[in-house]
Design a protein around this motif. Structure first.
Motif, PDB file in Angstrom:
ATOM      1  N   LEU A  16      -4.451  42.144 -11.960  1.00  0.00           N
ATOM      2  CA  LEU A  16      -4.410  40.880 -12.685  1.00  0.00           C
ATOM      3  C   LEU A  16      -3.987  41.098 -14.143  1.00  0.00           C
ATOM      4  CD1 LEU A  16      -5.079  37.924 -11.877  1.00  0.00           C
ATOM      5  CD2 LEU A  16      -7.275  38.221 -13.015  1.00  0.00           C
ATOM      6  N   ARG A  17      -2.989  40.309 -14.586  1.00  0.00           N
ATOM      7  CA  ARG A  17      -2.507  40.408 -15.957  1.00  0.00           C
ATOM      8  C   ARG A  17      -2.759  39.135 -16.769  1.00  0.00           C
ATOM      9  NH1 ARG A  17       0.464  44.815 -17.004  1.00  0.00           N
ATOM     10  NH2 ARG A  17       1.186  46.071 -15.246  1.00  0.00           N
ATOM     11  N   TYR A  18      -2.936  38.018 -16.072  1.00  0.00           N
ATOM     12  CA  TYR A  18      -3.147  36.733 -16.749  1.00  0.00           C
ATOM     13  C   TYR A  18      -4.348  36.048 -16.118  1.00  0.00           C
ATOM     14  CZ  TYR A  18      -2.289  31.812 -18.030  1.00  0.00           C
ATOM     15  OH  TYR A  18      -2.419  30.521 -18.489  1.00  0.00           O
ATOM     16  N   LEU A  19      -5.289  35.620 -16.943  1.00  0.00           N
ATOM     17  CA  LEU A  19      -6.464  34.906 -16.447  1.00  0.00           C
ATOM     18  C   LEU A  19      -6.791  33.762 -17.390  1.00  0.00           C
ATOM     19  CD1 LEU A  19      -8.897  34.557 -14.548  1.00  0.00           C
ATOM     20  CD2 LEU A  19     -10.125  36.221 -15.951  1.00  0.00           C
ATOM     21  N   SER A  20      -6.844  32.551 -16.843  1.00  0.00           N
ATOM     22  CA  SER A  20      -7.214  31.376 -17.633  1.00  0.00           C
ATOM     23  C   SER A  20      -8.529  30.806 -17.126  1.00  0.00           C
ATOM     24  CB  SER A  20      -6.123  30.301 -17.554  1.00  0.00           C
ATOM     25  OG  SER A  20      -6.542  29.134 -18.264  1.00  0.00           O
ATOM     26  N   LEU A  21      -9.507  30.746 -18.010  1.00  0.00           N
ATOM     27  CA  LEU A  21     -10.798  30.123 -17.734  1.00  0.00           C
ATOM     28  C   LEU A  21     -10.974  28.910 -18.652  1.00  0.00           C
ATOM     29  CD1 LEU A  21     -12.941  33.369 -17.421  1.00  0.00           C
ATOM     30  CD2 LEU A  21     -12.102  31.921 -15.561  1.00  0.00           C
ATOM     31  N   TYR A  22      -9.880  28.224 -18.897  1.00  0.00           N
ATOM     32  CA  TYR A  22      -9.844  27.057 -19.768  1.00  0.00           C
ATOM     33  C   TYR A  22     -10.871  26.016 -19.312  1.00  0.00           C
ATOM     34  CZ  TYR A  22      -7.652  23.003 -22.127  1.00  0.00           C
ATOM     35  OH  TYR A  22      -7.395  21.887 -22.882  1.00  0.00           O
ATOM     36  N   ASN A  76      -7.541  33.412 -21.467  1.00  0.00           N
ATOM     37  CA  ASN A  76      -7.814  32.117 -22.075  1.00  0.00           C
ATOM     38  C   ASN A  76      -9.278  31.756 -21.832  1.00  0.00           C
ATOM     39  OD1 ASN A  76      -7.886  29.498 -23.029  1.00  0.00           O
ATOM     40  ND2 ASN A  76      -6.004  28.855 -22.008  1.00  0.00           N
ATOM     41  N   LEU A  77     -10.064  31.729 -22.905  1.00  0.00           N
ATOM     42  CA  LEU A  77     -11.498  31.436 -22.814  1.00  0.00           C
ATOM     43  C   LEU A  77     -11.853  30.143 -23.547  1.00  0.00           C
ATOM     44  CD1 LEU A  77     -12.841  35.050 -23.458  1.00  0.00           C
ATOM     45  CD2 LEU A  77     -12.700  33.863 -21.262  1.00  0.00           C
ATOM     46  N   ASN A 104      -7.274  33.538 -26.273  1.00  0.00           N
ATOM     47  CA  ASN A 104      -7.584  32.206 -26.804  1.00  0.00           C
ATOM     48  C   ASN A 104      -9.095  32.016 -26.782  1.00  0.00           C
ATOM     49  OD1 ASN A 104      -7.825  29.540 -27.530  1.00  0.00           O
ATOM     50  ND2 ASN A 104      -6.365  28.759 -26.029  1.00  0.00           N
ATOM     51  N   LEU A 105      -9.692  31.891 -27.977  1.00  0.00           N
ATOM     52  CA  LEU A 105     -11.144  31.715 -28.110  1.00  0.00           C
ATOM     53  C   LEU A 105     -11.495  30.354 -28.700  1.00  0.00           C
ATOM     54  CD1 LEU A 105     -11.994  35.236 -29.600  1.00  0.00           C
ATOM     55  CD2 LEU A 105     -12.267  34.515 -27.228  1.00  0.00           C
ATOM     56  N   SER A 106     -10.585  29.413 -28.663  1.00  0.00           N
ATOM     57  CA  SER A 106     -10.812  28.109 -29.287  1.00  0.00           C
ATOM     58  C   SER A 106     -12.080  27.438 -28.752  1.00  0.00           C
ATOM     59  CB  SER A 106      -9.614  27.190 -29.034  1.00  0.00           C
ATOM     60  OG  SER A 106      -8.450  27.697 -29.626  1.00  0.00           O
ATOM     61  N   TYR A 107     -12.849  26.868 -29.675  1.00  0.00           N
ATOM     62  CA  TYR A 107     -14.080  26.131 -29.357  1.00  0.00           C
ATOM     63  C   TYR A 107     -15.129  27.005 -28.665  1.00  0.00           C
ATOM     64  CZ  TYR A 107     -11.747  21.811 -30.696  1.00  0.00           C
ATOM     65  OH  TYR A 107     -11.104  20.821 -31.408  1.00  0.00           O
ATOM     66  N   CYS A 108     -15.064  28.299 -28.840  1.00  0.00           N
ATOM     67  CA  CYS A 108     -16.161  29.173 -28.408  1.00  0.00           C
ATOM     68  C   CYS A 108     -17.153  29.201 -29.566  1.00  0.00           C
ATOM     69  CB  CYS A 108     -15.647  30.566 -28.065  1.00  0.00           C
ATOM     70  SG  CYS A 108     -14.603  30.625 -26.598  1.00  0.00           S
ATOM     71  N   LEU A 109     -18.101  28.299 -29.541  1.00  0.00           N
ATOM     72  CA  LEU A 109     -18.921  28.015 -30.715  1.00  0.00           C
ATOM     73  C   LEU A 109     -20.016  29.042 -30.977  1.00  0.00           C
ATOM     74  CD1 LEU A 109     -19.317  24.147 -30.223  1.00  0.00           C
ATOM     75  CD2 LEU A 109     -17.542  25.406 -31.464  1.00  0.00           C
ATOM     76  N   ASN A 110     -20.251  29.954 -30.033  1.00  0.00           N
ATOM     77  CA  ASN A 110     -21.349  30.914 -30.195  1.00  0.00           C
ATOM     78  C   ASN A 110     -20.886  32.307 -30.602  1.00  0.00           C
ATOM     79  OD1 ASN A 110     -23.321  28.995 -29.349  1.00  0.00           O
ATOM     80  ND2 ASN A 110     -22.718  29.337 -27.223  1.00  0.00           N
TER      81      ASN A 110
END
Length: 382
Positions: free
Chosen positions: A105-111, A135-136, A160-166
């Motif tokens: 696996l090279r690309y993983l999106s958990l959007y 993508n997290l 991508n860590l956008s809106y990972c508030l913790n």
């Protein structure tokens, strides 16, 4: 009687069948291939490289997804791209097959996978050593999860860590130092980050988005410390006004490769900071200064005289841009192609004089929220 051929005992080896499957251009033909027999279905399964779940707002569909995901991950062991975007109820346990069967696996999106936590990132770290893009967006993770990713992030390129508030700068620093090939990083609206965690970023870091963040002056300095940035978005800062401007740190000399800079709504940027950036970033091609009310005549003079490669400039609703400031841009910025301008103190006469001298520059009235010629970093995470 018609002879029935048992294709399951075909003399063709698996690699030949795999080549045949890869040559099929039509999706119907590929589906028919897998219906021939179990052996050919197995070939079809191992040939599949992408699995993308459609983002759905249907609650019932969301509940059904987790029970199938584990079976599908086992069925398709050689995936290179996996998107679970929008699986809001996806538990960490659904990622267990990643440890066994997803080493390619090279690309993983958990959007918007809100239920994914540090435990899930631990599974990803263990089972996906070749991961390049992660993508997290809005995942429920902490610094511990970022440390897990950093331990196996030797080829990680896009995060991508956008809106990972913790998450905080502690975890961010682990990621930046543990991923020597990091290319793109998005930390938009991460309220626990002030930017000091960007210290030690690799020189490969080319794209950084930190929109609506709590960056401090020191954080701004560390953001460019890797000396490789070509794209930087610090628009709508949530903290700089409390700690002074600080944006002048961009022009200290580390950002000499910077080509695209978005400072939209940096209302407190000073003339000194604008001048420092104009002098310290000679490669700038596009600069968004919309709603930057702190820039006055001396700032516009510095931009006009130093930004020799600037092609696009956004000055919409800059309250302190008047005719004299526009004249400074007119007499400089030799390569300017487009100027986004409205809502300023510039008069109609001032605009007409600008157009007379710089008839090759397009004056655009629309308010471009983002950038117009810069590359779209978000496409890496679709």
């Amino acid at each position: 009687m018609t002879n029935i051929i048992d294709w399951s005992h075909s003399c063709l080896p698996d690699d030949c069948l795999l080549t045949i499957h890869q040559k099929l251009q039509n999706s119907d033909d590929r589906d028919a291939f897998g219906l021939t027999c179990k052996r050919w279905l197995h070939i079809q399964n191992i040939a599949r490289t992408q699995l993308v779940f459609d983002f759905s707002y249907n609650p019932r569909r969301q509940q059904d997804y987790p029970q199938y995901i584990q079976q599908l991950l086992i069925r398709f062991p050689y995936l290179s791209k996996l998107s679970l975007s929008g699986c809001t109820d996806l538990p960490d346990s659904a990622l267990n097959p990643l440890v066994i069967s997803c080493s390619s696996l090279r690309y993983l999106s958990l959007y918007c996978c809100y239920s994914i936590t540090d435990a899930g990132l631990g599974l990803i770290s263990t089972g996906c050593p070749n991961l390049e893009t992660l993508n997290l967006y809005r995942c429920n993770i902490t610094d511990a999860g970022l440390q897990s990713i950093a331990r196996s992030g030797h080829i990680m390129k896009n995060v991508n860590l956008s809106y990972c508030l913790n998450i905080t700068d502690h975890g961010l620093n682990a990621l930046c130092n543990g991923c020597p090939k990091l290319h793109s990083l998005i930390i938009n609206s991460c309220k626990g980050i002030v930017g000091t965690g960007l210290k030690g970023s690799p020189p490969t870091l080319t794209y950084l988005e930190a929109e609506n963040c709590m960056l401090s002056s020191e954080g701004v300095r560390e953001a460019v410390s890797g000396a490789g940035l070509e794209y930087l978005n610090l628009s709508h800062p949530a903290n700089l006004s409390r700690h002074g401007d600080g944006l002048g740190n961009i022009g200290l000399g580390y950002a000499r490769r910077l080509r695209f800079l978005n400072l939209r709504m940096c209302r407190h940027i000073s003339d000194e900071s604008a001048s420092a950036i104009a002098k310290g970033c000679p490669m700038l091609e596009e600069w968004n200064l919309a709603l930057c009310h702190g820039i006055r005549l001396s700032g516009w003079l510095a931009i006009g005289s130093n930004c020799k490669k600037l092609r696009v400039l956004h000055v919409n609703r800059c309250k302190n841009l008047c005719n004299q400031g526009l004249n400074a841009l007119r007499d400089g910025c030799d390569r300017l192609e487009a100027l986004y301008i409205h809502g300023c103190k510039v008069t109609n006469t001032g605009l007409e004089i600008f157009k007379m001298y710089r008839f090759n520059v397009a004056l655009r009235r629309e308010d471009c929220v983002g950038m117009s010629i810069s590359p779209c970093v978000a496409k890496l995470f679709l």
